[in-house]
Scaffold this motif. Sequence first.
Motif, PDB file in Angstrom:
ATOM      1  N   PHE A 153      -5.881   1.107  -0.249  1.00  0.00           N
ATOM      2  CA  PHE A 153      -5.339   0.469  -1.454  1.00  0.00           C
ATOM      3  C   PHE A 153      -6.323  -0.568  -1.994  1.00  0.00           C
ATOM      4  O   PHE A 153      -6.613  -0.620  -3.198  1.00  0.00           O
ATOM      5  N   SER A 154      -6.860  -1.403  -1.076  1.00  0.00           N
ATOM      6  CA  SER A 154      -7.738  -2.500  -1.500  1.00  0.00           C
ATOM      7  C   SER A 154      -9.000  -2.000  -2.182  1.00  0.00           C
ATOM      8  O   SER A 154      -9.507  -2.642  -3.099  1.00  0.00           O
ATOM      9  N   PHE A 155      -9.527  -0.865  -1.703  1.00  0.00           N
ATOM     10  CA  PHE A 155     -10.753  -0.357  -2.326  1.00  0.00           C
ATOM     11  C   PHE A 155     -10.526  -0.041  -3.803  1.00  0.00           C
ATOM     12  O   PHE A 155     -11.395  -0.275  -4.634  1.00  0.00           O
ATOM     13  N   VAL A 156      -9.333   0.463  -4.142  1.00  0.00           N
ATOM     14  CA  VAL A 156      -9.034   0.723  -5.553  1.00  0.00           C
ATOM     15  C   VAL A 156      -8.723  -0.592  -6.270  1.00  0.00           C
ATOM     16  O   VAL A 156      -9.247  -0.864  -7.357  1.00  0.00           O
ATOM     17  N   ALA A 157      -7.897  -1.427  -5.626  1.00  0.00           N
ATOM     18  CA  ALA A 157      -7.486  -2.684  -6.272  1.00  0.00           C
ATOM     19  C   ALA A 157      -8.684  -3.580  -6.550  1.00  0.00           C
ATOM     20  O   ALA A 157      -8.679  -4.357  -7.504  1.00  0.00           O
ATOM     21  N   LYS A 158      -9.714  -3.492  -5.703  1.00  0.00           N
ATOM     22  CA  LYS A 158     -10.912  -4.314  -5.890  1.00  0.00           C
ATOM     23  C   LYS A 158     -11.989  -3.564  -6.676  1.00  0.00           C
ATOM     24  O   LYS A 158     -13.130  -4.018  -6.732  1.00  0.00           O
ATOM     25  N   TYR A 159     -11.614  -2.444  -7.269  1.00  0.00           N
ATOM     26  CA  TYR A 159     -12.522  -1.656  -8.105  1.00  0.00           C
ATOM     27  C   TYR A 159     -13.809  -1.289  -7.370  1.00  0.00           C
ATOM     28  O   TYR A 159     -14.905  -1.347  -7.936  1.00  0.00           O
ATOM     29  N   ARG A 160     -13.688  -0.935  -6.104  1.00  0.00           N
ATOM     30  CA  ARG A 160     -14.874  -0.501  -5.359  1.00  0.00           C
ATOM     31  C   ARG A 160     -15.066   0.993  -5.595  1.00  0.00           C
ATOM     32  O   ARG A 160     -14.729   1.821  -4.750  1.00  0.00           O
ATOM     33  N   PHE A 161     -15.595   1.310  -6.765  1.00  0.00           N
ATOM     34  CA  PHE A 161     -15.757   2.714  -7.140  1.00  0.00           C
ATOM     35  C   PHE A 161     -17.014   3.323  -6.522  1.00  0.00           C
ATOM     36  O   PHE A 161     -17.186   4.534  -6.520  1.00  0.00           O
ATOM     37  N   ASP A 162     -17.930   2.484  -6.029  1.00  0.00           N
ATOM     38  CA  ASP A 162     -19.267   2.969  -5.682  1.00  0.00           C
ATOM     39  C   ASP A 162     -19.595   2.916  -4.196  1.00  0.00           C
ATOM     40  O   ASP A 162     -20.717   3.198  -3.809  1.00  0.00           O
ATOM     41  N   TYR A 163     -18.644   2.533  -3.366  1.00  0.00           N
ATOM     42  CA  TYR A 163     -18.820   2.643  -1.917  1.00  0.00           C
ATOM     43  C   TYR A 163     -17.450   2.773  -1.259  1.00  0.00           C
ATOM     44  O   TYR A 163     -16.434   2.462  -1.873  1.00  0.00           O
ATOM     45  N   THR A 164     -17.464   3.281  -0.022  1.00  0.00           N
ATOM     46  CA  THR A 164     -16.223   3.673   0.650  1.00  0.00           C
ATOM     47  C   THR A 164     -16.046   2.896   1.955  1.00  0.00           C
ATOM     48  O   THR A 164     -16.996   2.257   2.431  1.00  0.00           O
TER      49      THR A 164
ATOM     50  N   TYR B 279      -6.025  -3.306   9.419  1.00  0.00           N
ATOM     51  CA  TYR B 279      -5.176  -2.512   8.530  1.00  0.00           C
ATOM     52  C   TYR B 279      -5.206  -1.009   8.813  1.00  0.00           C
ATOM     53  O   TYR B 279      -4.484  -0.262   8.176  1.00  0.00           O
ATOM     54  N   THR B 280      -6.045  -0.572   9.773  1.00  0.00           N
ATOM     55  CA  THR B 280      -6.099   0.880  10.034  1.00  0.00           C
ATOM     56  C   THR B 280      -5.818   1.268  11.484  1.00  0.00           C
ATOM     57  O   THR B 280      -5.647   2.444  11.767  1.00  0.00           O
ATOM     58  N   SER B 281      -5.788   0.298  12.408  1.00  0.00           N
ATOM     59  CA  SER B 281      -5.640   0.670  13.822  1.00  0.00           C
ATOM     60  C   SER B 281      -4.202   0.967  14.204  1.00  0.00           C
ATOM     61  O   SER B 281      -3.940   1.565  15.248  1.00  0.00           O
TER      62      SER B 281
ATOM     63  N   ASP C 198      -2.729   3.092   3.830  1.00  0.00           N
ATOM     64  CA  ASP C 198      -2.857   1.764   4.426  1.00  0.00           C
ATOM     65  C   ASP C 198      -3.456   0.808   3.404  1.00  0.00           C
ATOM     66  O   ASP C 198      -3.926   1.224   2.345  1.00  0.00           O
ATOM     67  N   TYR C 199      -3.470  -0.465   3.759  1.00  0.00           N
ATOM     68  CA  TYR C 199      -3.893  -1.489   2.818  1.00  0.00           C
ATOM     69  C   TYR C 199      -5.406  -1.463   2.569  1.00  0.00           C
ATOM     70  O   TYR C 199      -5.873  -1.959   1.552  1.00  0.00           O
ATOM     71  N   GLN C 200      -6.157  -0.857   3.486  1.00  0.00           N
ATOM     72  CA  GLN C 200      -7.599  -0.775   3.256  1.00  0.00           C
ATOM     73  C   GLN C 200      -7.901   0.164   2.075  1.00  0.00           C
ATOM     74  O   GLN C 200      -8.646  -0.205   1.157  1.00  0.00           O
TER      75      GLN C 200
ATOM     76  N   ALA D 109       0.833  -1.206   0.000  1.00  0.00           N
ATOM     77  CA  ALA D 109       0.000   0.000   0.000  1.00  0.00           C
ATOM     78  C   ALA D 109       0.870   1.260   0.000  1.00  0.00           C
ATOM     79  O   ALA D 109       0.652   2.182  -0.788  1.00  0.00           O
ATOM     80  N   ARG D 110       1.885   1.288   0.867  1.00  0.00           N
ATOM     81  CA  ARG D 110       2.736   2.487   0.960  1.00  0.00           C
ATOM     82  C   ARG D 110       3.485   2.724  -0.344  1.00  0.00           C
ATOM     83  O   ARG D 110       3.591   3.851  -0.817  1.00  0.00           O
ATOM     84  N   GLN D 111       3.986   1.631  -0.936  1.00  0.00           N
ATOM     85  CA  GLN D 111       4.735   1.794  -2.198  1.00  0.00           C
ATOM     86  C   GLN D 111       3.837   2.263  -3.338  1.00  0.00           C
ATOM     87  O   GLN D 111       4.327   2.785  -4.332  1.00  0.00           O
ATOM     88  N   ALA D 112       2.523   2.027  -3.185  1.00  0.00           N
ATOM     89  CA  ALA D 112       1.592   2.527  -4.209  1.00  0.00           C
ATOM     90  C   ALA D 112       1.001   3.880  -3.794  1.00  0.00           C
ATOM     91  O   ALA D 112       0.020   4.338  -4.382  1.00  0.00           O
TER      92      ALA D 112
END
Length: 566
Positions: A214-225, A436-438, A210-212, A203-206
């Motif tokens: 990053f994951s929302f983009v990597a999993k193409y979650r364009f429509d919820y946060t 991944y956020t705490s 955090d990885y959360q 996540a940091r290198q991208a």
Amino acid sequence: MKLPETSSAFAMASWEDCHAYFRVLADAPLDRDTLDGWLADWSRLEELIGEAASLALIAYTCDTGDPAKEAAHLRFSTEIIPKAEEQSVGLARRLVGTGVVPEGLETTVARFKAAIDIFREANVPLFAELEELAARYHRITGGMLAEWEGESRPLPLLAPFLQDPDRMVRERAYRATVAPYVAERAALAELFDLMYERRQLVARQADFSDYQTFSFVAKYRFDYTPGDCVRFQDAVESVVVPAYVRALAARRERLGVDYLRPWDIAVNPYRSEVLRPFSDARALARGVHRVLGSVDPALGSQFGIMIDEGLLDLESRKGKAPGGYCDTLHVRGRPFIFMNASGVLDDLVTLLHESGHAFHAFAAHALPLVWQRHPGAEAAELASMSMELLSADHLGPPAGMLDPRDAAVARLEHLEDALANLVHVASVDAFQSWIYTSGEGGDAPARDAAWLRIRARFEQGLDWSGLTEERIARWYRQLHIFLYPFYYIEYGIAQLGALQVWRNQRRDGAPALAAYRHFLSLGAVEPLPELYRAAGAALIFDPNSMRPLVDLVEEEMERLREIVDG
Ligand SMILES: [Zn+2]
């Protein structure tokens, strides 16, 4: 480009054979005039290689003892497919580079752009390491054995005993199943530490915090946060948890016990013996064919095609891989369903679920390009979970496989599972978000403590006293947390979507079914909220939208209990 007519030309292909076609696409001149033909060739190549890989997977999982089938499957899964994916990313860059968004490929181009945006060369070796660590999880858990009646047995073989009407048998089966995870806790915690570090570094290198995120983009979650997911968790806590506690109270009363223990959940409280709705795989296929035909004649005849063309392998037998799946043969436009039926009610639900995926594949095949057909898991599971509920009314006479009382028992179990599912999804999602956020996700004791806190919040109505180790072990058993991080909320979103499709069907069956089938035909060409809207549903994260659906489930359960009690 001259491509073979059928995927059989690729059955024995080496990577070099495949690579030659990718090279042609990589070197072909690309502009507005040549784009359509280039896309058609690329899509056809993906279909041919994908179908050859699917056929190799099917052949192997149906007959794991044949070394030639195993070798062919491994050639595709470990060599050809990963290399083909690498080539595809290169071709996606060429498409995005033209600046043209062809009609019908809007969602595809959005996905390609997201993948390109987050790609970092430095992360490639980290993903390879994560694959190795995933294999380690499989090695540790796949080799686990339970002590059962003086013998060491693989854990899945104990599953029937978890449903046994005898409470003592269930308790022994539960303890025997969980014990290997309690014993391996240190090894699994250490493995997760390694995964956690690498994921946060990815996540940091991208350039994500955090990885959360990053994951929302990597999993193409364009429509919820991530914020929507927190709202989902809060809504489940306030609306679904109390309803599930009421369902558990009814279960406790039925079983005639003072407290429900973790081994009291899988047993059917409405029958004195295990419900066996069919004798063998042929009877299962014929019965489901009748059920689906009474839901919708067109869907019934698609299932008939699967029977006639040998696209079902349902029965459990020696030499077959475990589990179940529905795969798509993209050149032929046919789905294939694989499962391990043993004659219980769950098998019937599983086949109806997989049929929903199969109907999605049939309907989406009419779309010309391969990328237009497969939406993300939120929509894929809407297709399958809706099918479970749409066919629920047809399990009994005249078409179905069960007598009226057993049909009511089956539907009660199914609806109770839907509530349990939402509660479980909320806790797994809250836990992954915490990890991944705490800032404490790399601390093994803090992780276990967080899991216990989150479970106490969502999982009420069960007595866990004296079982803290076992309760902690539950997250180590949830393979998604190790292997497919953040993949879980999709099931919750889809479950709520499926309940809306079911609600529509109860109001007015024909238009609800037409909407469902229209949704199937859209494949992946619309954004997620549009796909849900087409099905007659919305993405739900708030308590006000959840409540009427949960009320409906509870009312229906009450009505079904009356039928069961005659
Ligand atoms: Zn599914």
